[in-house]
Scaffold this active site. Structure first.
Site, PDB file in Angstrom:
ATOM      1  N   SER A 106      13.963   0.076 -17.610  1.00  0.00           N
ATOM      2  CA  SER A 106      15.272  -0.133 -16.987  1.00  0.00           C
ATOM      3  C   SER A 106      16.268  -0.785 -17.938  1.00  0.00           C
ATOM      4  O   SER A 106      16.615  -0.211 -18.954  1.00  0.00           O
ATOM      5  CB  SER A 106      15.053  -0.968 -15.724  1.00  0.00           C
ATOM      6  OG  SER A 106      16.229  -1.146 -15.020  1.00  0.00           O
ATOM      7  N   ASP A 248      22.617   1.456 -17.238  1.00  0.00           N
ATOM      8  CA  ASP A 248      21.485   0.905 -17.974  1.00  0.00           C
ATOM      9  C   ASP A 248      20.597   2.076 -18.411  1.00  0.00           C
ATOM     10  O   ASP A 248      20.971   3.243 -18.248  1.00  0.00           O
ATOM     11  CB  ASP A 248      20.735  -0.140 -17.128  1.00  0.00           C
ATOM     12  CG  ASP A 248      20.038   0.455 -15.924  1.00  0.00           C
ATOM     13  OD1 ASP A 248      20.475   1.532 -15.453  1.00  0.00           O
ATOM     14  OD2 ASP A 248      19.059  -0.141 -15.447  1.00  0.00           O
ATOM     15  N   ASP A 250      17.941   3.549 -17.352  1.00  0.00           N
ATOM     16  CA  ASP A 250      17.414   4.533 -16.395  1.00  0.00           C
ATOM     17  C   ASP A 250      18.422   4.882 -15.302  1.00  0.00           C
ATOM     18  O   ASP A 250      18.104   5.613 -14.370  1.00  0.00           O
ATOM     19  CB  ASP A 250      16.089   4.069 -15.782  1.00  0.00           C
ATOM     20  CG  ASP A 250      16.252   2.852 -14.874  1.00  0.00           C
ATOM     21  OD1 ASP A 250      17.144   2.031 -15.137  1.00  0.00           O
ATOM     22  OD2 ASP A 250      15.485   2.743 -13.901  1.00  0.00           O
ATOM     23  N   ASP A 252      19.834   3.583 -12.742  1.00  0.00           N
ATOM     24  CA  ASP A 252      19.920   3.177 -11.341  1.00  0.00           C
ATOM     25  C   ASP A 252      21.097   2.215 -11.151  1.00  0.00           C
ATOM     26  O   ASP A 252      21.483   1.922 -10.032  1.00  0.00           O
ATOM     27  CB  ASP A 252      18.605   2.564 -10.829  1.00  0.00           C
ATOM     28  CG  ASP A 252      18.153   1.365 -11.624  1.00  0.00           C
ATOM     29  OD1 ASP A 252      18.624   1.176 -12.771  1.00  0.00           O
ATOM     30  OD2 ASP A 252      17.312   0.601 -11.104  1.00  0.00           O
TER      31      ASP A 252
END
Ligand code: MG
Length: 462
Positions: A106, A248, A250, A252
């Site tokens: 992440s 970021d 990933d 999300d």
């Protein structure tokens, strides 16, 4: 203040995380994957498990360890390749899978990686489910097939398109296209760069992508905090763009830069989403975590809906949203959870929501920002011995007698003038996080100084 270096593997109910080569190795990844597979096989002898990863250079090694563990345990693996975490989450119920693993650390820097585990609904494992996986991991008694019971591996390349189509079906595409927004996107050389540029093009935007290469060599710390997004702010200014977005690694999460390049802070992505959904889409309850700006509550009050707070963590917020049928929710880290899309943080869908907000209101990003409630939030970390955190909490509680106390996740004290502080112990490191908010920055700095000094003196006092 510190960023404490750690060599230990961090184990939580949503998965494992560590620095590659020391804490996180193919060996312990494989064990944890087999624990998850063993858990799923309690209900289904040949579970289908989706697999995805972000762009990190360690991702392919982790992918092979994961595949080995899942095949040994007799699972059917469907590998989606490099896609964002929300793209994977959306695919789980769509493809009727029994679970999924995302290989991503992440917002953590490049030396980290992690495995995240999901439910068939697309939500993260909850506390009970994740606890069961940890128990199986510690027991090391894994489902492991003979030669005749090996799993299988196939790939699926439909997930990005399916995610895009769903987002496009939810927003007023014509209204957004009519504005012909100039947008800068900072993909952070992460998984969001696979999808968000496509979304912006389909929404009729004139897109400038920075850090769009899928190298996983992050050009800056991937956490979308103002301090990491100078490049985005400059690019928005240089191109005279209407708005800028940063993910970021990933995707999300998403953070916003207004026209003029002002970074509004990662808490305000959720504030925008709450304002737009409650005003222009659907009135209904709102859920956020205990560490997020009270601007969310101010908006809920304005539109006459309830605002609920939960302990920090996507699974806590999305679980509560499911229970009460929330209209919108999320976390003050740039994580917007829009239930019409899915019950998980989705930084890509959030971009479409922000652009729809601008289009429906017929305003600029800085106008919108200027009209929304704003308080001064500060977030710091402080070294503190883990075993003494309960004493710290008792001490703060006994000292602040005028505060309303919430002890569901560390200690949250709120005062009648709207000031609040949240002290949380890290699950894994000898640090406490101090998050606080006040009406003005001056006041927030004053409160921060007092509490930081107290925490630091207590850290050495026992
Ligand atoms: Mg993330």
């Amino acid at each position: 203040m510190s960023s404490h270096p750690t060599s230990a593997l961090m184990i939580s109910v949503s998965g494992i995380r560590g620095v590659i080569g020391s804490a996180l190795t193919p060996g312990n990844a494989l064990d944890f994957v087999q624990a998850y597979a063993t858990y799923l096989k309690q209900n289904n002898l040949k579970p289908t498990i989706l697999l995805a990863r972000d762009t990190r250079p360690s991702g392919d090694m982790m992918r092979h360890a994961t595949i080995a563990g899942l095949m040994a345990s007799g699972c059917k693996i469907v590998d989606l390749g490099i896609v964002s975490t929300p793209t994977l989450q959306f695919a789980i119920p769509r493809l009727g899978a029994d679970g999924a693993i995302c290989i991503t650390a992440s917002h953590n820097p490049v030396e980290w990686n992690a495995l995240k585990f999901f439910q068939p609904s697309g939500m993260y494992l909850d506390r009970a489910q994740g606890g069961e996986v940890i128990r199986l991991y510690n027991e090391k008694n894994f489902a492991c097939g003979s030669w005749a019971d090996m799993g299988s591996l196939e790939t699926d390349e439909s997930s990005i398109e399916a995610h895009l189509e769903k987002i496009m079906s939810l927003v007023d595409v014509e209204k957004i296209r009519a504005r012909r927004f100039q947008v800068v996107l900072d993909g952070c050389c992460g998984a969001g760069a696979t999808i968000s540029p496509l979304l912006l093009e389909r929404l009729g935007c004139d897109v400038t992508v920075i850090n769009g290469e899928l190298t996983g060599i992050f050009p800056h710390n991937p956490e979308p905090l103002n301090e990491n997004l100078g490049q985005l702010a400059n690019a928005v200014k240089m191109h005279g763009a209407d708005i800028g977005f940063a993910h970021d690694a990933d995707a999300d999460r998403v953070a916003i830069a207004t026209d003029g390049g002002e970074l509004i802070g990662e808490d305000y992505s959720l504030v925008w989403a709450v304002a737009h959904v409650l005003k222009n889409r659907r009135k209904g309850p709102v859920v956020t975590n205990l560490s997020t700006t009270r601007a969310v509550e101010t908006l809920a009050e304005k539109y006459g809906v309830e605002c609920f707070r939960t302990p920090v963590g996507d699974a806590n917020v999305s679980g509560k949203m499911l229970d009460i049928g929330a209209a919108i929710g999320g976390e003050g880290n740039g994580g917007v959870i829009w239930p019409e899309m899915q019950l998980g943080r989705d930084g890509i869908a959030a971009i479409a929501l922000m652009l729809e907000f601008l289009a429906v209101e017929g305003k600029t990003a800085s106008q919108i920002d200027g009209e929304l409630p704003r308080y001064a939030i500060l977030k710091t970390t402080h070294e503190f011995p883990k075993e003494r955190v309960p004493q710290l909490i008792q001490w703060l509680k006994s000292k602040e007698k005028n505060a309303t106390v919430d002890e569901r996740d560390g200690l949250r004290l709120s005062f009648s003038d709207g000031t609040w502080i949240h002290v949380r112990s890290s699950g894994t490191e000898p640090i406490v996080r101090l998050i606080l908010e006040a009406e003005t920055r001056e006041k927030a700095l004053r409160v921060q100084k007092t509490f930081a000094e107290e925490i630091e003196s207590l850290a050495g006092a026992w």
